[in-house]
Design a protein around this motif. Structure first.
Motif, PDB file in Angstrom:
ATOM      1  N   ALA A  49     -10.457  49.307  23.760  1.00 32.48           N
ATOM      2  CA  ALA A  49     -11.121  48.013  23.939  1.00 32.48           C
ATOM      3  C   ALA A  49     -11.006  47.548  25.390  1.00 32.48           C
ATOM      4  O   ALA A  49     -11.973  47.053  25.970  1.00 32.48           O
ATOM      5  CB  ALA A  49     -10.527  46.977  22.989  1.00 32.48           C
ATOM      6  N   ASN A  53     -13.913  46.960  27.940  1.00 33.72           N
ATOM      7  CA  ASN A  53     -13.984  45.509  28.093  1.00 33.72           C
ATOM      8  C   ASN A  53     -14.795  44.897  26.934  1.00 33.72           C
ATOM      9  O   ASN A  53     -15.688  44.078  27.124  1.00 33.72           O
ATOM     10  CB  ASN A  53     -14.570  45.100  29.447  1.00 33.72           C
ATOM     11  CG  ASN A  53     -14.365  43.630  29.730  1.00 33.72           C
ATOM     12  OD1 ASN A  53     -13.396  43.024  29.279  1.00 33.72           O
ATOM     13  ND2 ASN A  53     -15.286  43.044  30.475  1.00 33.72           N
ATOM     14  N   HIS A  54     -14.444  45.363  25.745  1.00 32.41           N
ATOM     15  CA  HIS A  54     -15.107  44.894  24.520  1.00 32.41           C
ATOM     16  C   HIS A  54     -14.037  44.891  23.431  1.00 32.41           C
ATOM     17  O   HIS A  54     -13.476  45.936  23.119  1.00 32.41           O
ATOM     18  CB  HIS A  54     -16.266  45.830  24.156  1.00 32.41           C
ATOM     19  CG  HIS A  54     -17.145  45.289  23.098  1.00 32.41           C
ATOM     20  ND1 HIS A  54     -17.927  44.164  23.285  1.00 32.41           N
ATOM     21  CD2 HIS A  54     -17.385  45.702  21.836  1.00 32.41           C
ATOM     22  CE1 HIS A  54     -18.609  43.919  22.180  1.00 32.41           C
ATOM     23  NE2 HIS A  54     -18.292  44.832  21.272  1.00 32.41           N
ATOM     24  N   HIS A  55     -13.775  43.745  22.846  1.00 27.86           N
ATOM     25  CA  HIS A  55     -12.584  43.579  22.012  1.00 27.86           C
ATOM     26  C   HIS A  55     -12.921  43.208  20.575  1.00 27.86           C
ATOM     27  O   HIS A  55     -13.657  42.248  20.345  1.00 27.86           O
ATOM     28  CB  HIS A  55     -11.675  42.528  22.639  1.00 27.86           C
ATOM     29  CG  HIS A  55     -11.325  42.880  24.046  1.00 27.86           C
ATOM     30  ND1 HIS A  55     -12.087  42.461  25.117  1.00 27.86           N
ATOM     31  CD2 HIS A  55     -10.343  43.645  24.556  1.00 27.86           C
ATOM     32  CE1 HIS A  55     -11.553  42.947  26.228  1.00 27.86           C
ATOM     33  NE2 HIS A  55     -10.513  43.669  25.918  1.00 27.86           N
ATOM     34  N   THR A  71     -20.983  41.323  19.587  1.00 26.32           N
ATOM     35  CA  THR A  71     -21.038  40.960  21.007  1.00 26.32           C
ATOM     36  C   THR A  71     -21.436  39.496  21.077  1.00 26.32           C
ATOM     37  O   THR A  71     -22.619  39.159  21.007  1.00 26.32           O
ATOM     38  CB  THR A  71     -22.043  41.852  21.762  1.00 26.32           C
ATOM     39  OG1 THR A  71     -21.686  43.215  21.556  1.00 26.32           O
ATOM     40  CG2 THR A  71     -22.015  41.552  23.256  1.00 26.32           C
ATOM     41  N   MET A  80     -22.677  48.375  22.490  1.00 27.85           N
ATOM     42  CA  MET A  80     -21.233  48.379  22.737  1.00 27.85           C
ATOM     43  C   MET A  80     -20.445  48.304  21.430  1.00 27.85           C
ATOM     44  O   MET A  80     -19.402  48.944  21.290  1.00 27.85           O
ATOM     45  CB  MET A  80     -20.855  47.224  23.655  1.00 27.85           C
ATOM     46  CG  MET A  80     -19.434  47.297  24.151  1.00 27.85           C
ATOM     47  SD  MET A  80     -19.111  48.732  25.203  1.00 27.85           S
ATOM     48  CE  MET A  80     -20.033  48.275  26.645  1.00 27.85           C
ATOM     49  N   ASP A  81     -20.929  47.545  20.455  1.00 27.85           N
ATOM     50  CA  ASP A  81     -20.237  47.444  19.172  1.00 27.85           C
ATOM     51  C   ASP A  81     -20.176  48.803  18.483  1.00 27.85           C
ATOM     52  O   ASP A  81     -19.129  49.189  17.955  1.00 27.85           O
ATOM     53  CB  ASP A  81     -20.934  46.423  18.268  1.00 27.85           C
ATOM     54  CG  ASP A  81     -20.908  45.040  18.873  1.00 27.85           C
ATOM     55  OD1 ASP A  81     -19.803  44.548  19.185  1.00 27.85           O
ATOM     56  OD2 ASP A  81     -21.990  44.459  19.049  1.00 27.85           O
TER      57      ASP A  81
END
Length: 97
Positions: A49, A53-55, A71, A80-81
């Motif tokens: 993550a 930079n995607h949590h 997102t 990104m998901d």
């Protein structure tokens, strides 16, 4: 990152069959062999993550992890998901979950 349309979401969901859509999120539950392994999975997910930079949202219940991806900046699901979902699937498989 651009929000995916319905057709793209349906196509991408086929690539991550452990995930299900709930509104503007995709969700998965991972059951680890034990609590220690569940935490190891969370640590590995956290590293990925941070790299992306995607949590995800993560809820830990003993050895069960409930994960949700969306997102928020885009107001729904983006590529990104699904990229992070695939990485989470690989992490879970590596840990025998």
């Amino acid at each position: 990152m651009d929000r995916l349309d319905e057709e793209a979401i349906t196509t991408r969901l086929a690539d991550v069959p452990e995930w299900r859509r709930e509104g503007d999120e995709i969700r998965r539950t991972v059951t680890a062999p034990d609590f220690r392994t569940a935490i190891a999975i969370v640590n590995d997910v956290a590293e990925q993550a941070e790299n992306l930079n995607h949590h995800p949202d993560i809820d830990i219940r003993w050895r069960r992890l409930h994960l949700a991806l969306s997102t928020h900046d885009a107001g729904g699901l983006t590529e990104m998901d699904f990229r992070l979902a695939a990485r989470i699937d690989a992490i879970a498989a590596d840990h025998g979950a």
